[in-house]
Design an enzyme around this catalytic site. Structure first.
Site, PDB file in Angstrom:
ATOM      1  CB  SER A 121      -0.913  -0.001   1.236  1.00 61.87           C
ATOM      2  OG  SER A 121      -1.822   1.081   1.216  1.00 61.87           O
TER       3      SER A 121
ATOM      4  CB  THR B 151      -1.089   6.784  12.887  1.00 62.27           C
ATOM      5  OG1 THR B 151      -1.754   8.029  12.613  1.00 62.27           O
ATOM      6  CG2 THR B 151       0.168   6.689  12.026  1.00 62.27           C
ATOM      7  N   GLY B 152      -4.433   5.451  13.119  1.00 68.56           N
ATOM      8  CA  GLY B 152      -5.593   5.527  14.003  1.00 68.56           C
ATOM      9  C   GLY B 152      -5.935   4.197  14.655  1.00 68.56           C
TER      10      GLY B 152
ATOM     11  CG  HIS C 207      -0.203   4.869  -5.421  1.00 72.04           C
ATOM     12  ND1 HIS C 207      -1.502   4.429  -5.309  1.00 72.04           N
ATOM     13  CD2 HIS C 207      -0.201   6.128  -4.946  1.00 72.04           C
ATOM     14  CE1 HIS C 207      -2.242   5.402  -4.798  1.00 72.04           C
ATOM     15  NE2 HIS C 207      -1.483   6.437  -4.567  1.00 72.04           N
TER      16      HIS C 207
ATOM     17  CE  LYS D 229      -2.559   2.353  -2.884  1.00 69.01           C
ATOM     18  NZ  LYS D 229      -3.665   3.152  -3.414  1.00 69.01           N
TER      19      LYS D 229
ATOM     20  CG  ASP E  57      -2.789 -18.675   4.055  1.00 75.46           C
ATOM     21  OD1 ASP E  57      -1.595 -18.434   4.336  1.00 75.46           O
ATOM     22  OD2 ASP E  57      -3.606 -19.108   4.887  1.00 75.46           O
TER      23      ASP E  57
END
Length: 353
Positions: free
Chosen positions: A151, A156-157, A246, A248, A253
């Site tokens: 990602s 950080t929340g 960038h 994603k 597994d």
């Protein structure tokens, strides 16, 4: 996948120009074609970008490009191709011909880029940010061999911390159940975005790296274009405009979620994106795991003491020679792309979305 900042929530029907892409091509853009909006060209075959295996550079209606996950590596691997090869493409409307016609229209792609056979029953479209978030948490907790996540950054929340806690739970379970733990966790993020601020992606992952050093890898991709005086003078946040990682990919597994969403709370709650879950698709999962590993190999490696190092034999992205870095990066990444399945039979439709 289209850039998540584009605001798109659905794949649009686009058309492939019969003219080859004549601008410079990067190592990962083998077989790249210019993609135009459906109402801007006529001699074409239809495709749905966003679910085509990360192959094309895609243009919005105002002709501004937003790139697929794989092609976002283009800035560091850019290399002029003075004579791009013209690729013959079939003509006609795939939509009018049904699934068999669509297969015929896109069969040529398997000759130039990796193609995978995926049963339609293994493909699931997730429809909401919460469904995406819950699917990741559930699959992390039950993963036995690997968790691979790529990602731009990890937020950080509280929601992001719960995701990290799921990784810790899975790693601890694997550690307790075996003298040689089987579960490996690999995280690939962008260096500049992941290092922004006092509390950042790195500080979120350091406790895991310190506890499970042998099972955990955190790679931080650093663009080779941010170097020298530019790196010293451009402040945080603004330095991210020079270039970022960038990709994603969220892999557990043999299942994988391909999306445009980052690992942050807004993407888990109210920022709608696209989420395609491929369940029990070993070959696809192996390919993306290898791709993330390859990009990780040319990236900075986060250490338990928050320092960064490079793997032996790799060129440093901003201290080493720019051309040497690009050559090593190209070679490493193309090892994965070139060894992927290219047989035409691999794209035979065995199911429909």
């Amino acid at each position: 996948m289209p850039h998540s900042g584009s605001g798109r929530t659905d794949a649009e029907t686009c058309r492939l120009s019969t003219e080859p892409y004549k601008e410079s091509r990067c190592a990962l853009s083998v077989g790249v074609a210019r993609v135009r909006n459906a109402n801007r060209t006529s001699e074409t075959c239809e495709c749905h970008h966003g679910y085509d295996g990360h192959i094309y550079t895609v243009y919005d209606e105002d002709w501004t490009p937003y790139r697929s996950s794989v092609l976002l590596l283009a800035p560091l691997l850019a290399e002029t191709d003075p004579a791009p090869r013209r690729i013959a493409r079939p003509t006609g409307s795939a939509g009018a011909q049904g699934t068999d016609g669509l297969y015929a229209q896109f069969r040529w792609m398997a000759e130039h880029v990796p193609a995978f056979r995926v049963p339609g029953t293994h493909i699931h479209i997730l429809t909401s940010p919460d469904q995406f978030y819950q699917a990741m948490k559930a699959r992390i907790k039950t993963a036995k061999r690997r968790v691979v996540m790529a990602s731009l950054y990890l937020g950080t929340g509280q929601l992001e911390q719960e995701l990290v806690d799921c990784m810790e739970e899975a790693l601890q379970r694997s550690h307790d159940n075996s003298h040689a733990p089987d579960l490996k966790v690999s995280i690939l993020l962008d260096y500049t975005r992941g290092s922004r601020g006092q509390v950042n992606s790195r500080t979120m992952l350091l406790p895991l790296l310190q506890r499970f050093t042998s099972q955990m890898r955190v790679s931080l991709y650093h663009t080779p274009d941010l170097r020298g005086l530019l790196r010293l003078l451009v402040p945080q946040r603004f330095n991210e405009t020079i270039g970022v990682q960038h990709i994603k990919v969220y892999l557990f597994d043999d299942s994988i979620i391909i999306s445009g969403a980052n690992l942050s709370d807004s993407y888990f709650t109210n920022r709608q994106d696209r989420y395609v879950l491929l369940e029990n698709c070993r070959e696809v999962a192996d390919f993306f795991s290898d791709l993330v590993e390859a990009v990780g190999d040319i990236s900075l490696q986060l250490q338990p003491n928050d320092s960064i190092t490079m793997l032996e034999g790799m060129v440093h992205p901003y201290k080493g020679n720019r051309e040497d870095f690009s050559a090593v990066a190209r070679k490493r990444i193309m090892e994965v792309v070139d060894t992927g399945p290219h047989e035409a039979a691999a794209v035979e439709p065995v199911g429909r979305l």
